[in-house]
Design an enzyme around this catalytic site. Sequence first.
Site, PDB file in Angstrom:
ATOM      1  N   GLU A   1      -9.017   4.762   6.406  1.00 37.40           N
ATOM      2  CA  GLU A   1      -8.203   5.160   7.561  1.00 37.40           C
ATOM      3  C   GLU A   1      -8.987   5.915   8.626  1.00 37.40           C
ATOM      4  OE1 GLU A   1      -5.609   3.731   7.917  1.00 37.40           O
ATOM      5  OE2 GLU A   1      -4.976   3.167   5.899  1.00 37.40           O
TER       6      GLU A   1
ATOM      7  N   HIS B   1      -9.705  -2.671   9.753  1.00 37.44           N
ATOM      8  CA  HIS B   1      -9.499  -2.621   8.302  1.00 37.44           C
ATOM      9  C   HIS B   1      -9.953  -3.887   7.590  1.00 37.44           C
ATOM     10  CE1 HIS B   1      -7.623   1.119   7.316  1.00 37.44           C
ATOM     11  NE2 HIS B   1      -6.554   0.940   8.071  1.00 37.44           N
TER      12      HIS B   1
ATOM     13  N   GLU C   1       0.835  -1.209   0.000  1.00 38.58           N
ATOM     14  CA  GLU C   1       0.000   0.000   0.000  1.00 38.58           C
ATOM     15  C   GLU C   1       0.868   1.257   0.000  1.00 38.58           C
ATOM     16  OE1 GLU C   1      -4.035   1.522   2.206  1.00 38.58           O
ATOM     17  OE2 GLU C   1      -2.400   0.883   3.467  1.00 38.58           O
TER      18      GLU C   1
ATOM     19  N   HIS D   1      -6.910  -1.088  15.160  1.00 28.49           N
ATOM     20  CA  HIS D   1      -6.962  -0.345  13.890  1.00 28.49           C
ATOM     21  C   HIS D   1      -6.868  -1.306  12.707  1.00 28.49           C
ATOM     22  CE1 HIS D   1      -5.960   3.390  11.480  1.00 28.49           C
ATOM     23  NE2 HIS D   1      -5.526   2.443  10.661  1.00 28.49           N
ATOM     24  N   GLU D   2      -5.871  -2.183  12.738  1.00 27.78           N
ATOM     25  CA  GLU D   2      -5.647  -3.083  11.600  1.00 27.78           C
ATOM     26  C   GLU D   2      -6.756  -4.121  11.461  1.00 27.78           C
ATOM     27  OE1 GLU D   2      -3.451  -2.057   9.600  1.00 27.78           O
ATOM     28  OE2 GLU D   2      -2.710  -0.591  11.040  1.00 27.78           O
TER      29      GLU D   2
ATOM     30  N   ALA E   1       1.827  -0.256  10.930  1.00 29.61           N
ATOM     31  CA  ALA E   1       1.337  -1.583  10.583  1.00 29.61           C
ATOM     32  C   ALA E   1       0.679  -1.509   9.217  1.00 29.61           C
ATOM     33  CB  ALA E   1       0.349  -2.095  11.626  1.00 29.61           C
ATOM     34  N   MET E   2       0.365  -2.681   8.654  1.00 28.80           N
ATOM     35  CA  MET E   2      -0.294  -2.763   7.341  1.00 28.80           C
ATOM     36  C   MET E   2      -1.311  -3.887   7.361  1.00 28.80           C
ATOM     37  SD  MET E   2      -0.856  -1.782   4.349  1.00 28.80           S
ATOM     38  CE  MET E   2      -2.058  -2.610   3.313  1.00 28.80           C
ATOM     39  N   GLU E   3      -2.536  -3.578   6.917  1.00 24.75           N
ATOM     40  CA  GLU E   3      -3.695  -4.453   7.124  1.00 24.75           C
ATOM     41  C   GLU E   3      -3.869  -5.545   6.087  1.00 24.75           C
ATOM     42  OE1 GLU E   3      -5.298  -0.762   4.812  1.00 24.75           O
ATOM     43  OE2 GLU E   3      -3.820  -1.177   6.367  1.00 24.75           O
ATOM     44  N   ASN E   4      -2.803  -6.025   5.453  1.00 25.47           N
ATOM     45  CA  ASN E   4      -2.928  -7.105   4.469  1.00 25.47           C
ATOM     46  C   ASN E   4      -3.943  -8.140   4.957  1.00 25.47           C
ATOM     47  OD1 ASN E   4      -0.408  -6.002   3.238  1.00 25.47           O
ATOM     48  ND2 ASN E   4       0.519  -6.911   5.064  1.00 25.47           N
TER      49      ASN E   4
END
Length: 907
Positions: free
Chosen positions: A369, A350, A176, A346-347, A311-314
């Site tokens: 977001e 998502h 992303e 948060h993640e 972080a990243m919500e993959n």
Amino acid sequence: MVWVRLVVLGLLSLAIPLQASEPPNPTAGPPPLDTGSLSFPWSRLRLPGYIVPLHYHLVLHPNLTTLSYTGTVRIELRVENNTNWVVLHSNRLRITWATVLDQNLAPLSDRALPVLHHPTHEQAAVFSPKILSCGQKYFLFLEFEAELEEGFYGFYKSSYRTSSGETRILASTHFEPTSARTAFPCFDEPSFKANYTISIRRSPAHTALSNMPVVSTVVLDDVLVEDRFTASVRMSSYLVAFIVCDFSSVSETTASGVKVSVYAAPDKLQQTHYALKAAVKLLEFYEEYFNINYPLPKQDLVAIPDFQSGAMENWGLITFRETSLLYDPATSTGSDRLWVTKVIAHELAHQWFGNLVTMEWWNDIWLNEGFANYMEYISVEATYPELQVEDYLLNTCFAAISQDSLNSSRPISSAAESPTQIKEMFDTMSYNKGACVLHMLRQYMTDKVFQSGIVRYLRRYIYGNARNQDLWDSLANVRTNIKLDYVGEHLDLTTMMNTWILQKGVPLVTVARQGSRLLLKQERFLRTTHPSDPAWYLWHIPLTYRTDSSPSIHRHLLTTPTDSVEVGEEVGWVKVNVDMAGYYLVHYDGSGWDVLTQLLKDNHTALSYMDRTHLIHNAFQLTTAGRLSINKALDLIGYLQSESHTVPLLEGLAHLEAFYRMVERIDIPDITQNLRVGVIDGQTWSDKGSVSERRLRSELLSLACHLEHRPCMEQAKHRFTRWLDSNSTLRLPADVTETVYSIGAQEDRGWEALLNTYTRSLSETHKDKILSALASSQDTNKLHRLLELGLEGHVIRTQDLDSVIVMVARNPRGHHLAWSYVQKHWSTLVEKFQLGSFSIRNIIIGTTAQFSSTEELSEVRVFFESIRKQGSQLRVMQVAMDNIQKNILWLQRNLGTLRSWLDQGIV
């Protein structure tokens, strides 16, 4: 033709779990078609919409020794216009073979097809001499190779050191917003949702992870196996993820049967247990709140040693910076625990907002977001009430107002086309303002209607894409049969919300008493000078207010520039924007501020702690803008000697500390000396109390020692000496560790001991505290050494370089050093972090935030102009200059009054 048979067999091996074979050899057939007469067929940044990807079959073989990888991808396509071209994204990939097959997997050409590249647009185009017909399905097959990326985007290399000193390599992804195209050729836009079937080849010593569970593992030879993963649900390319590592994990299963696992480097496995418990609890909460089951069979959370963002919500494989996932009770503070919980919340939010329903284009990234940011507060308050997360929502909105009250602000939904522009969208407006506007909407519509509306939204657009309008329609449809206090029967929710989403800025509502009525006026609030050609700003503001004559909350929808409401002659005081449920500032004209100041002195508990905090924040914002004299704001916080709640105390303290740091930097000793008198005593050096109480203790002791308050200095020196004498083995209370270290770092022996401990520590949160202490040194040579270590990237990881630069810049001895360093190494910083990234924005804002002279403003402007000519054009540059202009105006307006106020010894 043998080569055709090989191609077809290779393609079939991707779809059917036969014995794995190598990809077809492109040299086995005739040479590729000539590209000499062809030119790139597409001129726009965004891809044409007439070729739609349906299903990717992706095989990857990363080599963690050579730090490179090879891959093949077969993409099932639906063609909606006759064309000879397939245009898709590809960036820094070497495509070594291309062909197009019909729906029966028969090649359309007996030669490899030409591939043209448009590097500026990060696109590739494959030419088919046979027309691809509208309404038909085809398969695009590509072979490619690339090096693992050195930075933090795409398919990149990471590493960690074991407790025995061994360095181990892993490969991870972060796509992303626009970096899937650097890992494999794809249609890298959020609306091109497709299914993904992924296979990864690895050594038996490693583990491969992807969005879905492994369905089978095939042994290819003695040193290579292939993990084949279940086909994914339909999702956008930026959510695809894969990791090859040697991590360990802990697992639990949710009540609905989802397997949740937390992965980390083996030496840090003991720090994963809190995250696992939190993830299970929060995932179960969201399934109930959204009334939609999590659609995947597993959810992995992985702590990556090198990670730029939080972080990243993959989907199914969330990746984290270690400080955002790992929790060590021995070295983590209460605030660290809250942070880990919020990031996980948060993640996981998502997985519904962003993954299940995705914004159509990046201009509406706030739909992802802003919602995830707001759901942090809803979910953590419900699952971990002891963390008191609601105390921090005000800070989220204050941060948004801070940027939104500058000329350089932008609407929440803004145009963005290029990758750099898209990266810049991941900012305070999308996250913080988005969350605060949603909070206002929820308070306006009631919790029940809001929840029902977003569930309707998710169900209607499940596995699809949506825009702002789709959300308003879903909420309005739920509201139709429900009568609300101040929602008219014919309310146009779209018109109302467009004033908040499509218009930049924060409203200022000025209120004044006139007999029995309260006069209202709205305008845009700016902390800097007004623009030369101001636009007309008008919001639909859901006003709330409370008076001394009734405990009820009164409501009024303000849709015009001026208005009035009846409050009654008998009312003594009026507090507008109850608990700051609305995203707007309030100015009390006439004697309004004096009345509220007196109320706080006489009986501050007549107002909620949120209202008290809101008043403090509003007063100092108005002071910065020249709308309220600073002595009135300072008089307002005079009551804090009687305040017992941590949130208003922290807000008042934050403003005093900001004053101190500004005048300390420009060296005005009479003010800094007088400010030292007002340090609040009585704090214990422990980890006792609630999260908010522990945070207050940490902030107060840090400021007290920074102001050279003797009792604080003596206690910190004593504790640091004991820590030093124990050979760094003594456990300090986590909440005061950073303060103790900062005092110890002022001497050579202490600084070197801390740096040595930094290199050995297995706790990233502990290392962050050490780094902050090292950056507090008054020795500029040590500060320069710290910057060099950050740029070098070995002792201090590159992911922490932006933090190091900002920490040094906050030190009065280091602010010019840090700024000079940024100017000197700008090109290197951009190579490491990419234009538009959070890290670059953090560096620009952080190194200029304390500047407050016209000379400094001029220097910054000259540098920004020089890098603009090199192609660096960022919105954040104007934000930085607006901040400096704000500081200049603040000193001009308030320095004299502040000096007089402190001379009286009021603080």
